[in-house]
Design a protein around this motif. Structure first.
Motif, mmCIF file in Angstrom:
data_model
loop_
_atom_site.group_PDB
_atom_site.id
_atom_site.type_symbol
_atom_site.label_atom_id
_atom_site.label_comp_id
_atom_site.label_asym_id
_atom_site.label_seq_id
_atom_site.Cartn_x
_atom_site.Cartn_y
_atom_site.Cartn_z
ATOM 1 N N GLU A 40 0.817 -1.219 0.000
ATOM 2 C CA GLU A 40 0.000 0.000 0.000
ATOM 3 C C GLU A 40 0.847 1.264 0.000
ATOM 4 O OE1 GLU A 40 -3.074 -0.174 2.847
ATOM 5 O OE2 GLU A 40 -3.896 1.810 2.376
ATOM 6 N N TYR A 41 1.876 1.278 0.838
ATOM 7 C CA TYR A 41 2.629 2.523 1.009
ATOM 8 C C TYR A 41 4.069 2.449 0.523
ATOM 9 C CZ TYR A 41 -1.271 3.208 4.214
ATOM 10 O OH TYR A 41 -2.515 3.294 4.772
ATOM 11 N N ASP A 44 9.624 2.124 2.181
ATOM 12 C CA ASP A 44 10.041 3.265 2.994
ATOM 13 C C ASP A 44 8.856 4.009 3.586
ATOM 14 O OD1 ASP A 44 12.950 3.463 3.029
ATOM 15 O OD2 ASP A 44 12.770 3.615 0.863
ATOM 16 N N GLY A 45 7.728 3.918 2.924
ATOM 17 C CA GLY A 45 6.544 4.601 3.423
ATOM 18 C C GLY A 45 5.833 3.845 4.529
ATOM 19 N N LYS A 127 3.656 -5.867 -6.686
ATOM 20 C CA LYS A 127 3.779 -4.417 -6.528
ATOM 21 C C LYS A 127 5.026 -4.066 -5.708
ATOM 22 C CE LYS A 127 0.984 -0.486 -5.200
ATOM 23 N NZ LYS A 127 -0.164 -0.096 -4.359
ATOM 24 N N LEU A 130 8.181 -4.811 -7.706
ATOM 25 C CA LEU A 130 8.355 -3.817 -8.764
ATOM 26 C C LEU A 130 8.903 -2.516 -8.199
ATOM 27 C CD1 LEU A 130 7.944 -3.312 -11.730
ATOM 28 C CD2 LEU A 130 5.663 -2.447 -11.229
ATOM 29 N N GLN A 131 8.338 -2.102 -7.085
ATOM 30 C CA GLN A 131 8.787 -0.852 -6.473
ATOM 31 C C GLN A 131 10.215 -0.937 -5.965
ATOM 32 O OE1 GLN A 131 7.589 1.172 -3.170
ATOM 33 N NE2 GLN A 131 6.809 2.851 -4.402
ATOM 34 N N GLU A 132 10.467 -1.980 -5.229
ATOM 35 C CA GLU A 132 11.756 -2.072 -4.550
ATOM 36 C C GLU A 132 12.899 -2.404 -5.499
ATOM 37 O OE1 GLU A 132 13.206 -1.504 -1.464
ATOM 38 O OE2 GLU A 132 11.410 -0.255 -1.608
ATOM 39 N N LEU A 134 13.582 -1.190 -8.091
ATOM 40 C CA LEU A 134 14.154 0.022 -8.674
ATOM 41 C C LEU A 134 15.242 0.622 -7.803
ATOM 42 C CD1 LEU A 134 10.840 1.692 -9.902
ATOM 43 C CD2 LEU A 134 12.531 0.522 -11.300
ATOM 44 N N VAL A 135 15.216 0.328 -6.509
ATOM 45 C CA VAL A 135 16.197 0.948 -5.619
ATOM 46 C C VAL A 135 16.965 -0.055 -4.758
ATOM 47 C CG1 VAL A 135 14.975 3.145 -5.460
ATOM 48 C CG2 VAL A 135 14.431 1.334 -3.842
ATOM 49 N N ARG A 140 17.084 -6.837 -6.535
ATOM 50 C CA ARG A 140 17.355 -6.845 -7.963
ATOM 51 C C ARG A 140 18.213 -8.048 -8.327
ATOM 52 N NH1 ARG A 140 17.745 -1.323 -9.842
ATOM 53 N NH2 ARG A 140 19.893 -1.105 -10.481
ATOM 54 N N GLU A 144 17.126 -10.888 -10.971
ATOM 55 C CA GLU A 144 17.846 -11.096 -12.231
ATOM 56 C C GLU A 144 18.311 -12.543 -12.381
ATOM 57 O OE1 GLU A 144 20.922 -8.119 -12.698
ATOM 58 O OE2 GLU A 144 19.453 -6.563 -12.206
ATOM 59 N N GLY A 178 7.443 -8.013 -21.107
ATOM 60 C CA GLY A 178 6.956 -6.638 -21.162
ATOM 61 C C GLY A 178 5.450 -6.581 -21.355
ATOM 62 N N GLY A 182 3.076 -5.044 -18.577
ATOM 63 C CA GLY A 182 2.284 -3.879 -18.981
ATOM 64 C C GLY A 182 0.802 -4.115 -18.749
ATOM 65 N N LEU A 185 -0.066 -4.233 -14.952
ATOM 66 C CA LEU A 185 -0.110 -2.899 -14.348
ATOM 67 C C LEU A 185 -1.404 -2.188 -14.730
ATOM 68 C CD1 LEU A 185 3.581 -1.660 -14.737
ATOM 69 C CD2 LEU A 185 2.410 -2.488 -12.688
#
Lengths: 217, 217, 217, 217
Positions: A40-41, A44-45, A127, A130-132, A134-135, A140, A144, A178, A182, A185
DNA sequence: GATGAATGAGGTTTCATTCAT
DNA sequence: TATGAATGAAACCTCATTCAT
């Protein structure tokens, strides 16, 4: 609490327990609440206090079972990526290819539907990942490696669809990913109220993939 | 600091200045550093202290120019989404369609290459938007409105590629988006060292889209 | 674990068992680990979790045997101070005075060596007491009472060394304590690798005490 | 607050400011309160909340000026040990030796009195250093280096008192340290109400050191 | 006797933000 | 415009201790 009884959460729980062993009741609650909040958040949120409240346990209890918040994230996300993504996907693809031998369109259709079903079941986790991804380097790396392994295992099936060189097979594999991502999402995040029919959308995509726009429409 | 001079950062800066007007030097530094940090650690994973350090300015200076951290994010991300995404994309698509009238493959190829170029230029911002869109309602709203508008404007061009019903045109539009996003994530995040050739990859995708696997490979 | 078998730890264990009675095996482990940790990190710097880990027992087991962490400290430190320091020291001093009657230098030499040996044997505990005595009222009270009692008991022997008034005897007693403590800290904490010879150092100190610098050097 | 105006605290403050430069008012308060609390409860026994309360500032203010609690301790203790102990002590000893040339007893007496005065002035810090040196490697390292340096600088003066070999000079230096520390602990910690007269006690010690017990009493 | 699970209270540190200068 | 100083709130995490088994 009742939210936690949905299929999406039970599936993740099972995957986590495959790695953690049978978990104490409050540990399960911590996992479920964390999953819910992270989705949901974002990681980090989400505060550990919030997780504890949503789980109905003490904050300290989280740290009895997981040495850190970061660890909690990884110990939830990793098993799903690791134990479910690759083996399950490749086993299933192989099985479907056997069942529908000689009918590549059907194979692809079933594989896509099954992967979309999987993403639906593990929706909150998708979700989060996908979010995490990225950072978060750790996540990752796990992802991979798994995706690489998956490709190795289902390359023969990909070959059945036509692509003749390794390079083209990789391209096809990537494109398929992809397309699935896509669409997932779209149906879950962008327009969740659109009234999607996975079957129809997949049929459109399979048609496109095999015959191209010219023939399809 | 020199990092900030890359095209990616200058492009965003320009977009922001279109909305903010000419910015004071330290305000520019704040924007650039925020962009950099948000892309690297995500919005929540970035502290205003970190932004200030990376910008070489005082933390308080950020709040001279932006009333809050959240505002800083939106005032960076929104202009790019708002002023650049839709008008630029639709203008460009229209122009390309005119230039290569009667050659749909070429139109699609050029549109895809141009969109990929755009995503490359705004790479950090794409990452930020992707991440935040999953949890940030404001940004999601802006994004959805813009994408919806974009579709309205380029629907005629989509029609040129074949899809006959509105539904099929939407599907095609969505699929195109998925393909582009999927490929962009691959080349920037998953395998940045793979030595990608956008032209070759786009050619493969265009071939697939028009002729399908059967003909392509 | 094997560390616990050193003389230093066995001596403390014996002293504690004199007060606690025969201890359950895990209780002994708790005492030893606590001793070890307190000496290394100080009382406040040691967590019960650390003690449990070093003892190889569960944290809760500590609290089966000791009502609180503070109690654990006192039940380790007190017996050594109480049952060992005073009676042993005074008995020994008396015995040495009898053995070497008429040879005060020899008496002092033997007493000093024996006290240094004692401090060496109880080295971790000396460190703990020294640290805690600075902030812990309970331990300070026990210590002061014992030292006072000790002086009462060996005052006659001190008198043999020369000091004629009570005041001077007290002074001498204090100075002796300071010398021993100072030397012990040197050899154990400040320069543990210096290659100390207790005999030689004590001889120097005894010479100084009896003849002063003028005659000694 | 008024406590902070005592000589003991002002002296430490001055020493700290020599290293930190002129400090902001609340930073000074933080230093003073930390000094006070560490001396009373020990480092681990002191919470940053307590320091903040005693200083009348916000807890966060402490961390604006010192990156961590441990750093706060070192930045208070180190300057006193570093900038005061060695240079001041050796300068003073040299000066006293010059003033009272040919009168070693007087020199020693004055040096001892001055060192005891110093320890009295920096009393809280002496307590902190003594406590922490037992468990804190950083502080121990600083202390050892300084004491080593001090000995190098005043070795010639030590030689004036008689000890002929380097080894004996070191011994004498160590013994002197032990005597001073032992006495300081007595008068401040063990029996603060005893009504000590530094002069008389030092006279006794000087007598002992020069003439030995035989002659003294 | 021993422990795994649990926790309330409190630890240090970071946060976004305000304000006087 | 710019900032150093300051802070209340909240972050993550550790603490000593309890209790059912």
């Amino acid at each position: 609490m009742e939210i936690f009884e949905s299929d999406a959460y039970q599936a993740v729980l099972e995957a986590v327990e495959k790695a953690e062993g049978r978990m104490a009741p409050k540990k399960r609650l911590a996992v479920l609440a964390a999953l819910d909040c992270f989705a949901e958040y974002g990681y980090d949120g989400t505060s550990t206090k919030l997780i504890a409240e949503r789980a109905g346990i003490a904050e300290a209890t989280i740290f009895r079972h997981f040495p850190s918040k970061r660890d909690l994230l990884l110990r939830i996300a990793a098993p799903v990526v690791r134990h479910i993504l690759t083996p399950a996907a490749s086993r299933e693809a192989t099985e479907l290819a056997r069942q529908h031998a000689g009918e590549p369109r059907l194979i692809l259709r079933e594989v896509m539907l099954s992967r979309l079903h999987f993403m639906r079941v593990y929706e909150p986790l998708v979700k989060i990942v996908l979010q995490e991804i990225l950072v978060n380097q750790d996540l990752r790396a796990i992802f991979e490696r798994e995706v690489g392994g998956l490709f190795q295992q289902i390359a023969p099936i990909v070959a059945m669809f036509g692509p003749k060189t390794d390079l083209d097979r990789e391209r096809f594999f990537r494109i398929l990913g992809g397309l699935l991502l896509g669409y997932h999402l779209q149906r879950t995040l962008v327009s969740p109220d659109h009234g999607w029919s996975d079957e129809e959308e997949v049929d459109f995509m399979v048609g496109l993939i095999f015959d191209g726009l010219n023939a399809t429409t």
